[in-house]
Scaffold this motif. Structure first.
Motif, short mmCIF file in Angstrom:
data_model
loop_
_atom_site.label_atom_id
_atom_site.label_comp_id
_atom_site.label_asym_id
_atom_site.label_seq_id
_atom_site.Cartn_x
_atom_site.Cartn_y
_atom_site.Cartn_z
N UNK B 14 73.59 25.23 -12.25
CA UNK B 14 73.51 24.72 -11.00
C UNK B 14 72.36 23.79 -10.85
N UNK B 15 71.20 24.55 -11.14
CA UNK B 15 69.86 24.03 -11.08
C UNK B 15 69.87 22.68 -11.58
N UNK B 16 70.51 22.26 -12.47
CA UNK B 16 70.46 20.87 -12.86
C UNK B 16 71.27 20.07 -12.12
N UNK B 17 72.34 20.54 -11.55
CA UNK B 17 72.92 19.80 -10.66
C UNK B 17 72.28 19.31 -9.34
N UNK B 18 71.65 20.69 -8.90
CA UNK B 18 70.87 20.32 -7.63
C UNK B 18 69.77 19.18 -8.13
N UNK B 19 69.30 19.21 -9.20
CA UNK B 19 68.18 18.35 -9.49
C UNK B 19 68.38 17.25 -9.10
N UNK B 20 67.12 16.42 -8.49
CA UNK B 20 67.42 15.31 -7.75
C UNK B 20 67.91 14.30 -8.27
N UNK B 21 68.39 13.46 -7.61
CA UNK B 21 69.03 12.21 -8.24
C UNK B 21 67.95 11.32 -9.07
N UNK B 22 68.74 11.04 -10.24
CA UNK B 22 67.65 10.43 -11.29
C UNK B 22 68.14 8.93 -11.29
N UNK B 23 66.87 8.38 -10.62
CA UNK B 23 67.01 6.86 -10.26
C UNK B 23 67.28 6.13 -11.55
N UNK B 24 66.70 6.44 -12.31
CA UNK B 24 66.68 5.54 -13.68
C UNK B 24 67.93 5.91 -14.48
N UNK B 25 68.31 7.08 -14.43
CA UNK B 25 69.67 7.34 -15.23
C UNK B 25 70.77 6.43 -14.19
N UNK B 26 70.85 6.42 -12.98
CA UNK B 26 71.77 5.56 -12.18
C UNK B 26 71.59 4.28 -12.62
N UNK B 27 70.51 3.73 -12.67
CA UNK B 27 70.27 2.28 -12.80
C UNK B 27 70.74 2.07 -14.36
N UNK B 28 70.33 2.95 -15.20
CA UNK B 28 70.88 2.71 -16.75
C UNK B 28 72.13 2.42 -16.53
N UNK B 29 73.09 3.32 -15.96
CA UNK B 29 74.61 3.31 -15.97
C UNK B 29 75.18 2.08 -15.11
N UNK B 30 74.57 1.64 -13.97
CA UNK B 30 75.15 0.90 -13.11
C UNK B 30 74.33 -0.44 -12.85
N UNK B 31 73.25 -0.44 -13.59
CA UNK B 31 72.15 -1.59 -13.40
C UNK B 31 72.98 -3.02 -13.40
#
Lengths: 503, 337
Positions: B14-31
């Protein structure tokens, strides 16, 4: 150099989904050899990576001689005199440069100042004197490419002490070494100890820790468990601490029935290492190929799997002669090989757990026209993960996020799904902790119970005695002795595998 | 041990889910997709004609040849190979198919078949040299790129082949390009062909055993070999398919311009490489994939089209194209680090 004290206090570090270290402690002096042990995934390597500056996002204190220090980059650690030799020696060496250049790499990069030209004579002179100091007999002008693994390791140790070295971390240095090479390494370690270097020694071979270490720290699940003088503990008590429970009989026993002869090899030879190897294995039987590191076991396993050139000899299965020219054919004949270098040869680190598990037997996961049956793939993968006790968040997790021991379980699980008749295991417990070892032994015996034939190649003679029914001793690419395991001892196996002959 | 480890896992997830939104991960997927949307918005504001169907059709038509060739490259990338010879194969197929009509007066079917067979031969040659001679693929296909380019040039005697061209003996050529063939390069057929190819290759790579094998080989060749996968067979297949798709690209190109210019296919190599590499990161695939390649080609197509509409001079276009490519790669590899 006066004695110095290194303390690590309350070290905590998180990775996505895992707390790798939780309030870990560590304490040691220079001039000692300190064993750091724990099961796979206990956090030994992580703790040492913190100490050597590879992981920078930890919390907690590192204290050197009562002074709090910050290690936030490998450079910091090196300047404080903390050097590390990683298990994967090849990643740290430049193969097409000479031994001398590799040893003096740091000086060639950082110690040049304003000079533009490299003085090779100086480099080789300094490197040679370091090699001499450690009693390593390798010319500093040889190319690293041509060295054996053990020699490469020694070159790395020489590099580590080429600069100020108060603490030297050796991460599983003996795992790939033969007995003689291990002795040589211990000689070097003793030398370092007497010149007041603190050596941190990580290993899964408990026996050797008692031979070389002064103190021992045990870790489990990212936690500090205990710190003792080595003479205060025994192998059993250490294992108990590692596992958090009493060690049961390490080798499970299982009622099995040995049936007809299934697989037979006669006068196998190739043009490199394998010379005249003959053996057979029956259904439900586990046979051992015992031999020291470098005896040719891996080569025999590979040869049986069609990975060898100019193969001669007869390989028979169920009385039929096989013509194995490549691994694809071997698999089609029903032979499975769990290779020794699993990370390199056994798994796909960039792929999901499920993709890995089904990769050796994908044909059973297809519907019409070769379309994949993803549902079946998920179900079977989840079952296998459960059965093997693999520590993974899900079957969708990339393998690169799992610990080494868990990757090895996946490599074995892949072949359990594939359902072959003859299983060849090449050093299946290399780098695996005591708890997982037992899981693997159980799996292997279960296979035998189901009527499979098992070929178990290992240099861990305890395992050969513990798990096999019969064993063949390999020495220099040849079978030198066939033994009934229940009538033999480790000493006897060692005698033959070091070249001993019946007089 | 496993019991305690399980609890530690479940407590930490759950800690991982709570972990802040990863900007670069997002950019990687949807950039890539965000970039495309942004470009569409910018271009349509700058010029409302951008969003008209005729222009969209225009973009799709313009990217179809690049896409088809890039899909072939994607297949070679999936086995961790790299086929640099696709541009020349497209040139060769282009020359062969037009010459079949113009010089030899063949039917549509024969003309296309001969061009495809030529491509298959190139693919077999490539894979033979890579698999048997063990030449690193990028170097080898660089070599064959020159060879095939030369073969195409020699075959056409370094001249443009077109209807009613002057033959070496001074007469005019009499063969005609058939009407059926000329349809191939026109919308909507050219677009349909592209979409069908993207779809089929996507299905092949993602949903069939063979595609999975190719990714396994690309992931770890040694492990694939020891798993009993016929590695060489699949590598041969990958290079043949790569050449085949390059040839289809060349044939479509021939239909579109109705002649064979010298080295016509060369220009498509670099765009195809760009499309396939931009496609690596689309939706977080992290590996060569057909849909990603298509999206990559769309990005390049929109960019080129929009810039033309904004009256950016053609000679400055490559600056922007290269810049966007670098940006896309930055997003991909920053994450991989």
């Amino acid at each position: 150099m006066p004695q110095s004290i290194l303390k690590m206090k309350n070290i905590t570090i998180d990775f996505p989904g895992v707390r790798a270290l939780d309030d870990a402690q560590f304490l040691m002096h220079t001039g000692q050899v300190h064993a750091l042990i724990g099961a796979n995934g206990a956090g030994k390597s992580t703790l040492m990576k913190v100490l050597s500056g590879a992981y920078t996002h930890y919390t907690g204190d590192i204290i050197l001689n009562d002074k709090k220090i910050e290690i936030r980059s490998p450079q910091d650690a090196k300047e404080l005199g903390i050097q590390i030799v990683y298990q994967e020696v090849d990643t740290a060496l430049i193969p097409y440069l000479t031994v001398g250049e590799n040893i003096m790499l740091n000086k060639m990069v950082n110690g040049m100042g304003k000079r533009q030209f490299i003085q090779y004579s100086q480099i080789h002179k300094e490197a040679s004197s370091l090699l001499e100091r450690l009693n390593i007999h390798v010319s500093s002008r040889r190319l690293v490419r041509t060295l054996t693994l053990a020699e490469k390791q020694m070159v790395l140790i020489a590099r580590a002490i080429s600069r100020d070295c108060r603490y030297l971390i050796l991460d599983e240095p003996t795992a790939p070494l033969s007995n003689t090479e291990t002795d040589q390494l211990f000689e070097i370690v003793r030398q370092l100890r007497s010149s007041n270097v603190g050596v941190i020694f990580i290993s899964h071979r408990l026996q050797e820790l008692f031979e070389i270490c002064d103190e021992i720290t045990v870790m489990r699940n990212g936690n500090f468990i205990s710190h003792n003088q080595i003479n205060e503990v025994t192998i059993d008590s250490v294992v108990e601490k590692m596992l958090g429970k009493q060690m049961e009989e390490q080798f499970p026993t299982m009622e099995r029935e040995v049936k007809e002869k299934v697989f037979e090899v006669k006068h196998l030879r190739d043009d490199e290492k394998v010379e005249d190897v003959s053996f057979h294995v029956c259904a439900g039987e586990v046979i051992g190929l015992a031999g020291l590191v470098g005896a040719g076991k891996t080569e025999i396993c590979k040869a049986l799997f069609g990975e060898s050139s100019h193969l001669e000899g007869i390989v028979k299965m169920h009385g039929k002669t096989l013509n194995i020219r490549n691994s694809n054919q071997a698999v089609n004949y029903g032979i499975a090989l769990v290779p020794e270098e699993r990370r390199k040869e056994g798994v796909l680190v960039e792929e999901k757990v499920s993709t890995n598990l089904t990769s050796a037997h994908l044909s059973s996961f297809v519907r019409r026209f070769s379309f994949l049956n993803f549902k079946k793939e998920r179900t079977v993968s989840a079952e296998m993960v459960e059965k093997l006790g693999v520590k993974t968040p899900s079957i969708e997790t990339k393998l690169s996020n799992l610990s080494g021991g868990n990757q090895q379980k996946i490599a074995i699980g892949k072949w359990l799904i594939a359902d072959a008749d003859v299983y060849i295991f090449d050093e299946p417990t290399k780098g695996v902790d005591v708890g997982s070892k037992k899981d693997i032994f159980t799996l292997i015996l279960e296979l035998a119970k189901r009527g499979k034939s098992i070929i178990y190649a290992s240099s861990e003679l305890t395992e050969i005695v513990g798990i096999t029914d019969r064993s063949y001793v390999i020495y220099d690419g040849k079978v030198v002795k066939e033994l009934q395991t229940n009538k033999t001892t480790e000493e006897q196996l060692l005698f033959y595998s070091t070249g001993g002959r019946d007089s | 041990m496993s019991a305690s480890s399980n609890t530690s896992n479940s407590s930490s997830s759950p800690k991982q889910n709570k972990q802040s939104f990863d900007f670069f991960q997002f950019l990687y997927k949807y950039g890539t997709i965000i970039t495309i949307i942004l470009l569409i918005v910018i271009f349509s504001i700058a010029n409302p004609a951008f969003l008209q169907w005729s222009n969209i059709e225009n973009i799709l038509r313009s990217i179809s040849i690049v896409t088809i060739i890039a899909i072939g490259l994607t297949i070679s990338l999936s086995v961790n190979g790299f086929d640099l010879s696709i541009g020349s194969v497209a040139s060769l197929a282009n020359a062969v198919v037009i010459s079949m009509f113009v010089w030899y007066g063949q039917s549509t079917l024969i003309a296309i078949l001969v061009a495809l067979v030529a491509a298959i031969l190139v693919g077999l040659l490539n894979s033979f040299l890579i698999v048997k001679m063990r030449i690193p693929d990028m170097l080898l296909t660089l070599a064959t790129m020159f060879v095939i380019q030369g073969v195409a040039l020699t075959y056409t005697r370094s001249a443009t082949i077109s209807e009613n061209m002057i033959m070496p003996d001074g007469s005019y050529s009499e063969g005609m390009i058939t009407d059926v063939f000329s349809l191939l390069g026109k919308a909507p057929y050219i677009i349909i062909l592209m979409l069908v190819i993207v779809f089929i290759v996507h299905i092949f790579l993602t949903y069939t055993k063979h595609g999975r094998y190719m990714y396994v080989i690309g992931g770890n060749e040694e492990a694939a070999r020891l798993s009993g996968i016929p590695v060489n067979k699949y590598k041969v297949l990958a290079y043949v398919l790569s050449a085949l798709l390059a040839a289809i690209g060349g044939i479509v190109l021939a239909s579109r311009v109705m002649q064979a210019e010298i080295n016509a296919g060369e220009n498509y190599l670099m765009d195809a490489v760009a499309a396939a590499f931009i496609g690596l990161s689309v939706l977080g695939a992290g590996k060569p994939n057909a849909l990603g390649t298509f999206v990559g080609a769309v990005l390049i197509g929109i960019l080129a089209n929009g810039l033309v509409m904004m009256s950016v001079p053609y000679y400055a276009m490559d600056i922007v194209k290269g810049g966007v490519f670098a940006l896309a790669l930055a997003v991909t590899y920053y994450k991989l680090k």
